[in-house]
Scaffold this motif. Sequence first.
Motif, PDB file in Angstrom:
ATOM      1  N   ALA A  18       0.492   4.561   6.484  1.00 24.48           N
ATOM      2  CA  ALA A  18       1.239   3.329   6.218  1.00 24.48           C
ATOM      3  C   ALA A  18       2.567   3.313   6.970  1.00 24.48           C
ATOM      4  CB  ALA A  18       1.482   3.175   4.716  1.00 24.48           C
ATOM      5  N   HIS A  78       0.829  -1.214   0.000  1.00 24.26           N
ATOM      6  CA  HIS A  78       0.000   0.000   0.000  1.00 24.26           C
ATOM      7  C   HIS A  78       0.860   1.260   0.000  1.00 24.26           C
ATOM      8  CE1 HIS A  78      -4.096  -1.642   0.553  1.00 24.26           C
ATOM      9  NE2 HIS A  78      -3.487  -2.644   1.161  1.00 24.26           N
ATOM     10  N   TRP A 116      -7.733   4.009   3.147  1.00 22.93           N
ATOM     11  CA  TRP A 116      -7.968   4.664   1.851  1.00 22.93           C
ATOM     12  C   TRP A 116      -9.337   5.338   1.836  1.00 22.93           C
ATOM     13  CZ3 TRP A 116      -4.530   5.705  -1.815  1.00 22.93           C
ATOM     14  CH2 TRP A 116      -3.371   4.926  -1.912  1.00 22.93           C
ATOM     15  N   CYS A 147      -5.722  -1.146   6.099  1.00 19.73           N
ATOM     16  CA  CYS A 147      -5.164  -0.351   4.995  1.00 19.73           C
ATOM     17  C   CYS A 147      -6.261   0.057   4.015  1.00 19.73           C
ATOM     18  CB  CYS A 147      -4.071  -1.141   4.278  1.00 19.73           C
ATOM     19  SG  CYS A 147      -2.548  -1.350   5.225  1.00 19.73           S
TER      20      CYS A 147
END
Length: 313
Positions: free
Chosen positions: A100, A51, A138, A134
């Motif tokens: 991240a 990611h 987003w 993750c």
Amino acid sequence: MKMTSSNLVVGILLFSQIVMGMLGNSSILFYYVILIFTGKHLTPKDLIIEHLTFANCLSIISKGIPQTLSDLGFKNFLDDIGCKLIMYIYRIVRGMSLYAMCLLSCFQAITISSRNSRLMILKHRAMKYIGPSCLVSWLVHLLLNIMTPVKVIGPISSKNVTNVMSYGYCSWFTSSNVATALYMFLLCFCDGLCLSLMTCSSVSMVNILYKHKRQVKHIHSAQQLLKVLPEDKATQIILTLVCTFVISYSISSIRVIFTTYSEGSVLWGVSVFIFLEICFPIFCPFVLISNIKCSFKLFLPCCSKRYLPPNII
């Protein structure tokens, strides 16, 4: 905007950065695509890096390419819709990169502290939610930056508008009402929370490595001391990335302040800040690639039946 020699030099440097960055990040993504199609199992760290690398690619495209075209003398290559889309994507991937790196740093801190039974339980629980978290991140950044397209305008329509910060190829409409202040506070709070967690986990990792080094020094011989454990090496890599990211993020914050108080005549300064700002997404993949044990087989993990794909960190 009139192109100067300073703009041209920075534009050429930015173009070189973009080529290197896209090659590096594309290599990492291609590596993971091969692992997925060959049925290899991805670790939680692999998912985070996947990611992060994708966010790096989008960051280079959304920030580096438009600024390079502007520095090389291209005018009005983006309209209102193009500017809104580019700036929206950049804000999303900027937040995603921060998340991240925060997640990677915290997970590694838990990993090397796993002698603690409570942290071991936390690690096993966290491994199940790394991938979904993750994906949720987003979505959160998509919603969190929903106001960005409203505040961004193209270079043509910005001629008769006041209270505008110019980026050369796009402009950012500024306002000083209460709603804007609250919205900015929310963004700063989220970023500050991630940076705080990243800092705490990094300090924890440095402390653990220091204690481990002192223990090993008293137990093992000098020859054995030269051997670096895989987890220690991974921690050193992550700490390097964290330091680079914090520097890049700080430069990004300085750039925002700079553009707020600068005039159009010093837009080359904005280019210099962006040149330094995108160093992280360009530097990151090469740090990861340089630490792959079997770099020759990076793109050929299926050539050998007995080959086990090396973890990047």
